[in-house]
Design an enzyme around this catalytic site. Structure first.
Site, PDB file in Angstrom:
ATOM      1  N   HIS A 168       0.976  -1.215   0.087  1.00  0.00           N
ATOM      2  CA  HIS A 168       0.169  -0.014   0.108  1.00  0.00           C
ATOM      3  C   HIS A 168       0.823   1.316   0.026  1.00  0.00           C
ATOM      4  O   HIS A 168       1.973   1.290   0.719  1.00  0.00           O
ATOM      5  CB  HIS A 168      -0.874   0.093   1.326  1.00  0.00           C
ATOM      6  CG  HIS A 168      -1.855  -1.171   1.386  1.00  0.00           C
ATOM      7  ND1 HIS A 168      -3.150  -0.938   0.873  1.00  0.00           N
ATOM      8  CD2 HIS A 168      -1.742  -2.542   2.013  1.00  0.00           C
ATOM      9  CE1 HIS A 168      -3.605  -2.328   1.223  1.00  0.00           C
ATOM     10  NE2 HIS A 168      -2.892  -2.929   1.670  1.00  0.00           N
ATOM     11  N   ASN A 216       0.614   4.605   0.915  1.00  0.00           N
ATOM     12  CA  ASN A 216       0.598   5.189   2.267  1.00  0.00           C
ATOM     13  C   ASN A 216       1.191   4.396   3.360  1.00  0.00           C
ATOM     14  O   ASN A 216       1.643   5.089   4.291  1.00  0.00           O
ATOM     15  CB  ASN A 216      -0.474   6.063   2.455  1.00  0.00           C
ATOM     16  CG  ASN A 216      -0.986   7.226   1.701  1.00  0.00           C
ATOM     17  OD1 ASN A 216      -0.110   8.374   2.225  1.00  0.00           O
ATOM     18  ND2 ASN A 216      -1.512   7.274   0.638  1.00  0.00           N
ATOM     19  N   THR A 228      -2.868   1.866  -4.205  1.00  0.00           N
ATOM     20  CA  THR A 228      -3.338   3.044  -3.616  1.00  0.00           C
ATOM     21  C   THR A 228      -4.674   3.348  -3.637  1.00  0.00           C
ATOM     22  O   THR A 228      -5.202   3.005  -4.735  1.00  0.00           O
ATOM     23  CB  THR A 228      -2.578   4.344  -3.971  1.00  0.00           C
ATOM     24  OG1 THR A 228      -2.584   5.248  -2.647  1.00  0.00           O
ATOM     25  CG2 THR A 228      -2.818   4.958  -5.217  1.00  0.00           C
ATOM     26  N   LYS A 272      -8.226   9.426  -3.887  1.00  0.00           N
ATOM     27  CA  LYS A 272      -9.054  10.198  -2.847  1.00  0.00           C
ATOM     28  C   LYS A 272      -9.466  11.355  -3.350  1.00  0.00           C
ATOM     29  O   LYS A 272      -8.911  12.036  -4.275  1.00  0.00           O
ATOM     30  CB  LYS A 272      -7.999  10.510  -1.691  1.00  0.00           C
ATOM     31  CG  LYS A 272      -7.577   9.020  -1.041  1.00  0.00           C
ATOM     32  CD  LYS A 272      -6.307   9.436   0.072  1.00  0.00           C
ATOM     33  CE  LYS A 272      -5.772   8.046   0.607  1.00  0.00           C
ATOM     34  NZ  LYS A 272      -5.139   7.250  -0.298  1.00  0.00           N
ATOM     35  N   ASP A 286     -11.564   1.575  -0.722  1.00  0.00           N
ATOM     36  CA  ASP A 286     -11.674   1.621   0.659  1.00  0.00           C
ATOM     37  C   ASP A 286     -12.988   1.138   1.376  1.00  0.00           C
ATOM     38  O   ASP A 286     -14.164   1.620   0.844  1.00  0.00           O
ATOM     39  CB  ASP A 286     -11.326   3.170   1.013  1.00  0.00           C
ATOM     40  CG  ASP A 286     -11.024   3.242   2.681  1.00  0.00           C
ATOM     41  OD1 ASP A 286     -11.757   2.366   3.449  1.00  0.00           O
ATOM     42  OD2 ASP A 286     -10.214   3.964   3.069  1.00  0.00           O
ATOM     43  N   HIS A 343      -8.652  -8.074   0.049  1.00  0.00           N
ATOM     44  CA  HIS A 343      -8.253  -8.480   1.430  1.00  0.00           C
ATOM     45  C   HIS A 343      -9.282  -9.679   1.975  1.00  0.00           C
ATOM     46  O   HIS A 343     -10.566  -9.235   2.216  1.00  0.00           O
ATOM     47  CB  HIS A 343      -8.100  -7.303   2.192  1.00  0.00           C
ATOM     48  CG  HIS A 343      -6.830  -6.526   1.794  1.00  0.00           C
ATOM     49  ND1 HIS A 343      -6.709  -5.833   0.866  1.00  0.00           N
ATOM     50  CD2 HIS A 343      -5.739  -6.084   2.885  1.00  0.00           C
ATOM     51  CE1 HIS A 343      -5.432  -5.058   0.907  1.00  0.00           C
ATOM     52  NE2 HIS A 343      -4.877  -5.392   2.079  1.00  0.00           N
ATOM     53  N   GLU A 394      -9.278 -11.202   7.212  1.00  0.00           N
ATOM     54  CA  GLU A 394      -8.222 -10.270   8.347  1.00  0.00           C
ATOM     55  C   GLU A 394      -8.965 -10.550   9.806  1.00  0.00           C
ATOM     56  O   GLU A 394      -8.372 -10.484  10.867  1.00  0.00           O
ATOM     57  CB  GLU A 394      -8.013  -9.029   7.983  1.00  0.00           C
ATOM     58  CG  GLU A 394      -7.094  -8.699   6.912  1.00  0.00           C
ATOM     59  CD  GLU A 394      -7.002  -7.301   6.418  1.00  0.00           C
ATOM     60  OE1 GLU A 394      -7.807  -6.722   5.594  1.00  0.00           O
ATOM     61  OE2 GLU A 394      -5.998  -6.489   6.696  1.00  0.00           O
ATOM     62  N   ASP A 416       3.266  -5.515   2.657  1.00  0.00           N
ATOM     63  CA  ASP A 416       1.646  -4.897   2.993  1.00  0.00           C
ATOM     64  C   ASP A 416       2.064  -3.452   3.051  1.00  0.00           C
ATOM     65  O   ASP A 416       1.606  -2.403   2.245  1.00  0.00           O
ATOM     66  CB  ASP A 416       1.340  -5.580   4.388  1.00  0.00           C
ATOM     67  CG  ASP A 416      -0.307  -5.166   4.475  1.00  0.00           C
ATOM     68  OD1 ASP A 416      -0.639  -4.746   3.442  1.00  0.00           O
ATOM     69  OD2 ASP A 416      -0.961  -5.666   5.744  1.00  0.00           O
ATOM     70  N   ASP A 417       2.698  -3.207   4.371  1.00  0.00           N
ATOM     71  CA  ASP A 417       3.017  -1.762   4.711  1.00  0.00           C
ATOM     72  C   ASP A 417       4.530  -1.817   5.314  1.00  0.00           C
ATOM     73  O   ASP A 417       4.441  -1.699   6.422  1.00  0.00           O
ATOM     74  CB  ASP A 417       1.910  -1.240   5.762  1.00  0.00           C
ATOM     75  CG  ASP A 417       0.418  -1.285   5.293  1.00  0.00           C
ATOM     76  OD1 ASP A 417       0.111  -0.585   4.377  1.00  0.00           O
ATOM     77  OD2 ASP A 417      -0.152  -2.165   5.653  1.00  0.00           O
TER      78      ASP A 417
HETATM   79  P1  5GP Z   1      -3.327   4.335   0.518  1.00  0.00           P
HETATM   80  O1  5GP Z   1      -4.382   3.497  -0.222  1.00  0.00           O
HETATM   81  O2  5GP Z   1      -3.749   5.319   1.103  1.00  0.00           O
HETATM   82  O3  5GP Z   1      -1.943   4.398  -0.378  1.00  0.00           O
HETATM   83  O4  5GP Z   1      -2.625   3.348   1.649  1.00  0.00           O
HETATM   84  C1  5GP Z   1      -3.333   3.176   2.988  1.00  0.00           C
HETATM   85  C2  5GP Z   1      -4.537   2.427   2.757  1.00  0.00           C
HETATM   86  O5  5GP Z   1      -4.301   1.170   2.523  1.00  0.00           O
HETATM   87  C3  5GP Z   1      -5.225   2.277   4.192  1.00  0.00           C
HETATM   88  O6  5GP Z   1      -5.786   3.510   4.520  1.00  0.00           O
HETATM   89  C4  5GP Z   1      -6.096   0.982   4.059  1.00  0.00           C
HETATM   90  O7  5GP Z   1      -7.394   1.419   3.429  1.00  0.00           O
HETATM   91  C5  5GP Z   1      -5.358   0.265   3.379  1.00  0.00           C
HETATM   92  N1  5GP Z   1      -4.618  -0.631   4.014  1.00  0.00           N
HETATM   93  C6  5GP Z   1      -3.390  -0.894   4.295  1.00  0.00           C
HETATM   94  N2  5GP Z   1      -2.784  -1.683   4.956  1.00  0.00           N
HETATM   95  C7  5GP Z   1      -3.792  -2.565   5.171  1.00  0.00           C
HETATM   96  C8  5GP Z   1      -4.045  -3.946   5.918  1.00  0.00           C
HETATM   97  O8  5GP Z   1      -3.097  -4.343   6.553  1.00  0.00           O
HETATM   98  N3  5GP Z   1      -5.325  -4.258   5.823  1.00  0.00           N
HETATM   99  C9  5GP Z   1      -6.317  -3.594   5.028  1.00  0.00           C
HETATM  100  N4  5GP Z   1      -7.796  -4.103   5.188  1.00  0.00           N
HETATM  101  N5  5GP Z   1      -6.158  -2.655   4.641  1.00  0.00           N
HETATM  102  C10 5GP Z   1      -5.139  -1.941   4.274  1.00  0.00           C
END
Ligand code: 5GP
Length: 369
Positions: free
Chosen positions: A20, A22, A102, A105, A172, A229, A232, A307-308
């Site tokens: 992801h 962010n 991502t 938004k 999201d 996903h 979880e 993941d992150d």
């Molecule tokens: P973005 O989409 O803003 O670049 O990355 C962050 C977003 O990815 C978070 O707000 C969330 O929606 C999603 N996200 C990140 N890590 C996880 C995770 O481990 N599980 C889930 N379900 N969503 C995640």
């Protein structure tokens, strides 16, 4: 021994399919952005600093943190900056193919639409300098491709690293059906700009499957590959629905019961395994008891993912190292795991051919066992 193995895992060419944007931002960047907002009185820097630097987070804490990350990162220039940095960080550890996901938004206060958010991401991809990011519009040259992958480093030739980058658009779980449909339509619109799939993510205790289903079905009709996903949290009804939906890939698959587990295994849907993330957020009880072992032994299609990487202070090389040290996989087995992930990428066959060639070249030259 440990240092040698860690180094080897960094040198290994790798494929990242679940990252992801962010969640992959460097701590140092987050702190810098927080300091700037603190100076402008938008947030209290000292409070935010502790949250950013905290190690070990529960699942609900992670989603609170994402809200904070989004306050820090959601303006066009910052989105461009973090995209550039994240791609550079993955390339630095010899990731040769990166699917970054991502959530587009809308943010009226910043004059941001889903489309302008994605334009800022594209600008970030094009701004990558330290490494050669191969985007959707690059011309592929086979000879160059091989010479500028990590293979170049292993040969002792220092050249700019090369990384193929593609994008997934995330829905999201907090979004409405209409917003989710907008994301799918945007993915379709950006098909020629590196968008190769759709992801469903976000806080797993928020929202209903029925809300996203029309958008996911629309993506299916349009032929856009989907990853979801899954499991979880132990939401039986949703896990069942996701398995029935049969997406091209699944993320996590932590809380499946025996019957769901059987169904997953017979489906052969490739799974994106996120070891550190699952252990830190409680989806798996420990590394040793992580469901990776069961799926790996069953020869289920798998790819290791971060993941992150920012949020969980990990890297893809570290995830490979953890698999080796926890489950005693040999270097040859790790190599095959990395190589196998190419087949689950959402990218076209032309790029896959190049990626396969990278791994074959490394194996042929005896640079990896
Ligand atoms: P973005 O989409 O803003 O670049 O990355 C962050 C977003 O990815 C978070 O707000 C969330 O929606 C999603 N996200 C990140 N890590 C996880 C995770 O481990 N599980 C889930 N379900 N969503 C995640």
């Amino acid at each position: 021994m440990e240092a040698e193995m860690r180094e080897w895992c960094v040198a290994l060419p790798k494929v990242e399919l679940h990252a992801h944007l962010n969640g992959s931002v460097r701590d140092s960047t987050l702190l810098e952005l927080a300091k700037q907002l603190g100076d402008r009185g938008v947030i209290v820097f000292e409070d935010v600093k502790d949250v950013i630097m905290k190690n070990g987070r529960s699942l609900p804490e992670c989603f609170k943190l994402f809200d904070l990350f989004h306050i820090l990162t959601t303006d066009h220039d910052t989105v461009t900056r973090i995209t550039k940095e994240v791609v550079g960080d993955f390339a630095a550890e010899n990731v040769v193919y990166l699917e970054i996901r991502t959530t587009p938004k809308n943010n009226e206060a910043k004059g941001m639409t889903k489309r302008s958010y994605m334009n800022a991401v594209l600008k970030g991809l094009k701004a990558v300098e330290d490494v050669d990011a191969v985007l959707f519009d690059s011309i592929l040259r086979p000879d160059e491709t091989l010479s500028r992958t990590p293979v170049g480093d292993l040969d002792g030739v220092t050249k700019k690293k090369k990384i193929y980058v593609r994008l997934l658009l995330s829905i999201d779980r907090r979004e409405t059906t209409s917003a989710a449909l907008d994301t799918v339509n945007l993915a379709m619109e950006m098909k020629d700009q590196g968008v190769v799939g759709i992801d469903l993510s976000g806080n797993p205790v928020v929202g209903e499957w029925e809300t996203y289903l029309p958008a996911l079905e629309h993506a299916k009709e349009l032929g856009i590959p989907i990853t979801i996903h899954c499991g979880e949290v132990p939401n039986r009804k949703e896990i069942q629905a996701v398995l029935d939906f049969c997406p091209q890939r699944l993320g996590h698959v932590c809380c499946l019961n025996d019957e769901e587990w059987k169904k997953l295994k017979s489906s052969m849907i490739p799974v994106e395994i996120c070891l550190t993330s699952n252990v830190m957020t409680g989806g798996a009880p420990s590394l040793e008891l992580h469901h990776f072992a069961d799926l790996y032994n069953a020869k289920h299609p798998l790819s290791l993912c971060t993941d992150d990487s920012g949020l969980f202070s990990t890297s893809l090389s570290n995830e490979y190292y953890l698999v080796a040290s926890t489950f005693s996989l040999s270097k040859a087995e790790l190599f095959r795991l990395a190589q196998g992930a190419v087949e689950f990428a959402f990218v076209d066959d032309e790029v896959k051919k190049f990626l396969r060639a990278v791994f074959e070249h490394v194996a042929r030259k005896g640079l990896m066992p």
